[in-house]
Write an enzyme that holds these catalytic residues in place. Sequence first.
Site, PDB file in Angstrom:
ATOM      1  N   ILE A 254      17.609 -83.119  11.365  1.00 26.00           N
ATOM      2  CA  ILE A 254      17.077 -84.097  10.406  1.00 26.00           C
ATOM      3  C   ILE A 254      17.970 -84.173   9.163  1.00 26.00           C
ATOM      4  O   ILE A 254      18.221 -85.262   8.625  1.00 26.00           O
ATOM      5  CB  ILE A 254      15.631 -83.705  10.025  1.00 26.00           C
ATOM      6  CG1 ILE A 254      14.711 -83.890  11.238  1.00 26.00           C
ATOM      7  CG2 ILE A 254      15.138 -84.510   8.827  1.00 26.00           C
ATOM      8  CD1 ILE A 254      13.305 -83.321  11.069  1.00 26.00           C
ATOM      9  N   ASP A 273      24.436 -76.075   3.340  1.00 26.86           N
ATOM     10  CA  ASP A 273      23.894 -75.250   4.435  1.00 26.86           C
ATOM     11  C   ASP A 273      24.364 -73.819   4.207  1.00 26.86           C
ATOM     12  O   ASP A 273      25.059 -73.518   3.217  1.00 26.86           O
ATOM     13  CB  ASP A 273      24.299 -75.795   5.816  1.00 26.86           C
ATOM     14  CG  ASP A 273      23.166 -75.610   6.845  1.00 26.86           C
ATOM     15  OD1 ASP A 273      22.829 -74.448   7.144  1.00 26.86           O
ATOM     16  OD2 ASP A 273      22.613 -76.630   7.311  1.00 26.86           O
ATOM     17  N   ASP A 296      22.881 -69.977   0.856  1.00 29.25           N
ATOM     18  CA  ASP A 296      21.582 -69.650   1.451  1.00 29.25           C
ATOM     19  C   ASP A 296      20.525 -70.023   0.408  1.00 29.25           C
ATOM     20  O   ASP A 296      20.520 -69.452  -0.698  1.00 29.25           O
ATOM     21  CB  ASP A 296      21.539 -68.147   1.771  1.00 29.25           C
ATOM     22  CG  ASP A 296      20.194 -67.728   2.353  1.00 29.25           C
ATOM     23  OD1 ASP A 296      19.192 -68.449   2.142  1.00 29.25           O
ATOM     24  OD2 ASP A 296      20.140 -66.674   3.001  1.00 29.25           O
ATOM     25  N   ALA A 324      16.130 -77.859   4.395  1.00 30.10           N
ATOM     26  CA  ALA A 324      16.377 -76.585   5.086  1.00 30.10           C
ATOM     27  C   ALA A 324      15.039 -75.932   5.426  1.00 30.10           C
ATOM     28  O   ALA A 324      14.133 -75.885   4.591  1.00 30.10           O
ATOM     29  CB  ALA A 324      17.197 -75.653   4.200  1.00 30.10           C
ATOM     30  N   LEU A 332      -0.471 -64.374  14.849  1.00 30.38           N
ATOM     31  CA  LEU A 332      -0.555 -63.518  13.658  1.00 30.38           C
ATOM     32  C   LEU A 332      -0.664 -62.050  14.071  1.00 30.38           C
ATOM     33  O   LEU A 332      -0.094 -61.166  13.422  1.00 30.38           O
ATOM     34  CB  LEU A 332      -1.757 -63.936  12.804  1.00 30.38           C
ATOM     35  CG  LEU A 332      -1.918 -63.206  11.482  1.00 30.38           C
ATOM     36  CD1 LEU A 332      -0.685 -63.372  10.598  1.00 30.38           C
ATOM     37  CD2 LEU A 332      -3.159 -63.714  10.734  1.00 30.38           C
ATOM     38  N   ALA A 333      -1.368 -61.828  15.193  1.00 28.15           N
ATOM     39  CA  ALA A 333      -1.546 -60.449  15.671  1.00 28.15           C
ATOM     40  C   ALA A 333      -0.202 -59.786  15.952  1.00 28.15           C
ATOM     41  O   ALA A 333      -0.068 -58.569  15.815  1.00 28.15           O
ATOM     42  CB  ALA A 333      -2.412 -60.448  16.924  1.00 28.15           C
ATOM     43  N   TYR A 388       4.492 -70.604   9.233  1.00 27.04           N
ATOM     44  CA  TYR A 388       5.095 -71.940   9.064  1.00 27.04           C
ATOM     45  C   TYR A 388       4.070 -72.919   8.471  1.00 27.04           C
ATOM     46  O   TYR A 388       4.372 -73.654   7.516  1.00 27.04           O
ATOM     47  CB  TYR A 388       5.590 -72.419  10.430  1.00 27.04           C
ATOM     48  CG  TYR A 388       6.327 -73.728  10.423  1.00 27.04           C
ATOM     49  CD1 TYR A 388       7.635 -73.822   9.945  1.00 27.04           C
ATOM     50  CD2 TYR A 388       5.732 -74.891  10.926  1.00 27.04           C
ATOM     51  CE1 TYR A 388       8.320 -75.030   9.962  1.00 27.04           C
ATOM     52  CE2 TYR A 388       6.417 -76.097  10.957  1.00 27.04           C
ATOM     53  CZ  TYR A 388       7.708 -76.169  10.476  1.00 27.04           C
ATOM     54  OH  TYR A 388       8.392 -77.364  10.496  1.00 27.04           O
TER      55      TYR A 388
HETATM   56  P1  NAD Z   1      17.195 -77.562  12.349  1.00 24.01           P
HETATM   57  O1  NAD Z   1      16.951 -76.151  12.688  1.00 24.01           O
HETATM   58  O2  NAD Z   1      17.867 -78.443  13.346  1.00 24.01           O
HETATM   59  O3  NAD Z   1      17.979 -77.664  10.965  1.00 24.01           O
HETATM   60  C1  NAD Z   1      17.599 -76.917   9.838  1.00 24.01           C
HETATM   61  C2  NAD Z   1      18.831 -76.668   8.985  1.00 24.01           C
HETATM   62  O4  NAD Z   1      18.436 -75.837   7.893  1.00 24.01           O
HETATM   63  C3  NAD Z   1      19.944 -75.927   9.741  1.00 24.01           C
HETATM   64  O5  NAD Z   1      21.177 -76.582   9.575  1.00 24.01           O
HETATM   65  C4  NAD Z   1      19.933 -74.542   9.107  1.00 24.01           C
HETATM   66  O6  NAD Z   1      21.218 -73.921   9.122  1.00 24.01           O
HETATM   67  C5  NAD Z   1      19.450 -74.858   7.698  1.00 24.01           C
HETATM   68  N1  NAD Z   1      18.906 -73.655   7.068  1.00 24.01           N
HETATM   69  C6  NAD Z   1      18.000 -72.796   7.577  1.00 24.01           C
HETATM   70  N2  NAD Z   1      17.806 -71.777   6.727  1.00 24.01           N
HETATM   71  C7  NAD Z   1      18.604 -71.996   5.650  1.00 24.01           C
HETATM   72  C8  NAD Z   1      18.853 -71.294   4.451  1.00 24.01           C
HETATM   73  N3  NAD Z   1      18.235 -70.134   4.209  1.00 24.01           N
HETATM   74  N4  NAD Z   1      19.724 -71.816   3.571  1.00 24.01           N
HETATM   75  C9  NAD Z   1      20.367 -72.977   3.806  1.00 24.01           C
HETATM   76  N5  NAD Z   1      20.171 -73.698   4.942  1.00 24.01           N
HETATM   77  C10 NAD Z   1      19.305 -73.198   5.856  1.00 24.01           C
HETATM   78  O7  NAD Z   1      15.743 -78.158  11.944  1.00 24.01           O
HETATM   79  P2  NAD Z   1      15.205 -79.664  11.900  1.00 24.01           P
HETATM   80  O8  NAD Z   1      14.361 -79.880  13.102  1.00 24.01           O
HETATM   81  O9  NAD Z   1      16.285 -80.623  11.596  1.00 24.01           O
HETATM   82  O10 NAD Z   1      14.175 -79.545  10.690  1.00 24.01           O
HETATM   83  C11 NAD Z   1      14.501 -79.903   9.340  1.00 24.01           C
HETATM   84  C12 NAD Z   1      13.245 -79.782   8.495  1.00 24.01           C
HETATM   85  O11 NAD Z   1      12.202 -80.591   9.028  1.00 24.01           O
HETATM   86  C13 NAD Z   1      12.686 -78.361   8.429  1.00 24.01           C
HETATM   87  O12 NAD Z   1      12.209 -78.115   7.127  1.00 24.01           O
HETATM   88  C14 NAD Z   1      11.543 -78.405   9.413  1.00 24.01           C
HETATM   89  O13 NAD Z   1      10.570 -77.445   9.147  1.00 24.01           O
HETATM   90  C15 NAD Z   1      11.032 -79.812   9.234  1.00 24.01           C
HETATM   91  N6  NAD Z   1      10.289 -80.320  10.400  1.00 24.01           N
HETATM   92  C16 NAD Z   1      10.892 -80.534  11.600  1.00 24.01           C
HETATM   93  C17 NAD Z   1      10.134 -81.001  12.683  1.00 24.01           C
HETATM   94  C18 NAD Z   1      10.737 -81.295  14.039  1.00 24.01           C
HETATM   95  O14 NAD Z   1      10.000 -81.730  14.932  1.00 24.01           O
HETATM   96  N7  NAD Z   1      12.017 -81.107  14.256  1.00 24.01           N
HETATM   97  C19 NAD Z   1       8.764 -81.223  12.535  1.00 24.01           C
HETATM   98  C20 NAD Z   1       8.186 -80.968  11.293  1.00 24.01           C
HETATM   99  C21 NAD Z   1       8.952 -80.529  10.232  1.00 24.01           C
END
Ligand code: NAD
Length: 482
Positions: A254, A273, A296, A324, A332-333, A388
């Site tokens: 995304i 990233d 990070d 990110a 949870l368990a 989450y």
């Molecule tokens: P993804 O795993 O493809 O990408 C996430 C990115 O975040 C990665 O490039 C990762 O390297 C980066 N990242 C993770 N931890 C980090 C850190 N500590 N510092 C810097 N960068 C970091 O995930 P995605 O599916 O593209 O999701 C993007 C966002 O959308 C997330 O917040 C996710 O929770 C949310 N989301 C996604 C979905 C879905 O269906 N894909 C649904 C609901 C919410």
Amino acid sequence: MSDFLLELSKNPNARNVIKSLGLPIPMPQALARARGPWEERPLANQKVVVGVSSGAQLAGVIAETLAKAGADPLLAGPGHDEALWQAPGEAYGRPATTLPDPAPERLIAHGVVMDATGLSTPSDLGALHDLFHPLVGRISRSGRAIVLARPHLASGDPARAATQRALEGFVRALAKEIGRRGATAHVIYVDEGAEARLPALLRYLLSNRSAFLSGQPWHLTASAAKGGGTDVEVPITRPLEKKVALVTGAARGIGAATARLLAAEGAHVVCLDRPEDDGPVSQVARELGGSVLLQDVSAPDAGAKIAAALREAHGGVDVVVHNAGVTRDRTLAKMKRDKWDMTLDINLGAVLAIDEALLADGALRDGGRIICLSSVAGIAGNMGQTNYAASKAGIIGYVEALAPTVAARGITVNAIAPGFIETRLTDAIPAVIREVGRRLSNLGQGGLPRDIGDLVTFLASPGAQGLTGRTLRACGGAFIGA
Ligand code: NAD
């Protein structure tokens, strides 16, 4: 991972065979999505039927918006003030015409818009049936149904509150009825004083940049001060020219799609990233002429470092996209404390800390945007995702609380709650659950990363000044959650 049924349904022969054999296989409709940057006339030559309730207050805004976007308005039912349609029709060469009753057999409309602001008693709701009943089957694939309303508690009159609130239930149910055609439905509640902020949202929801959004209320307010310029004269093309945008987690999924779309509208995008993702994030930044920030987000000094980097290289930032995020799923368990902490730190703690640093030293400029990624899991909960869901629900509370504190500076703060989006996050879900997840939306399919990026881009644009403190679902109308 590609969606086999969606691919199959694009083949008309396969569609017909499955239909004629009566096989119980869902055939989702491929959604029409925009290509290329924002256009002057996204609704060029599209028929949009308009109905008004008696005492309707927003017909003039609809007339102006449709004509400017290139649509052909068809006025249905009684109560139209034709004078409102004359000037916009002449100015943009899109004169409104009256839809005969009954509507011609061959009519297929891209959209139906109803100004329902005048409905005040339950019996008035019959006007919904009068307009939509004959037209519901005439809404095209990937078409739109939009109802305009006033916040239900605004008048203090219980009957009017019931009537205006009823519109939300109507739209949510209509979205389910038309979803298999790839068509979507929305209700927009417009505060008194926020009328000038309606055109941008109406244009966006009618366009094919909102393909995966459906069945939800939108609330427009005048609460965030103007971010520069007048409300109505917001740029329609290249809306992010001269803006600097930070996207966290931009290496893939995304975040990468969002960075590309923001850049396509003129923004300079700072792609952030983790240091170990230097390769993919640098590639994205190169492709769109942006820059890279390796950090990070959950490091204790991340906020200070990000604020300093943005100030030094760009004098500040206009749009912050907290994308990110991680999942560390377990019941949870069975969940270890470190997985709990990591998820909460990255998905929630880091967002607050970075914003605090950006706001404290003024790096986030007036008229700025904070856009956070929540999740439908944060609204509805999800098995094995207590950590989450807590982090993503926390985001919802955070944007509600932060928005009023920065409204005077014209800064808006919103969250997006995606449903099932096709990324590596959802690829990792076991096959059967993944298949169910995909189909559990009104549209019968998952969304694409660009669907979220399109909504981020809209929220980042000057025209979205009326939306703040909200969590907007981008889930195709998922069957779960409020
Ligand atoms: P993804 O795993 O493809 O990408 C996430 C990115 O975040 C990665 O490039 C990762 O390297 C980066 N990242 C993770 N931890 C980090 C850190 N500590 N510092 C810097 N960068 C970091 O995930 P995605 O599916 O593209 O999701 C993007 C966002 O959308 C997330 O917040 C996710 O929770 C949310 N989301 C996604 C979905 C879905 O269906 N894909 C649904 C609901 C919410």
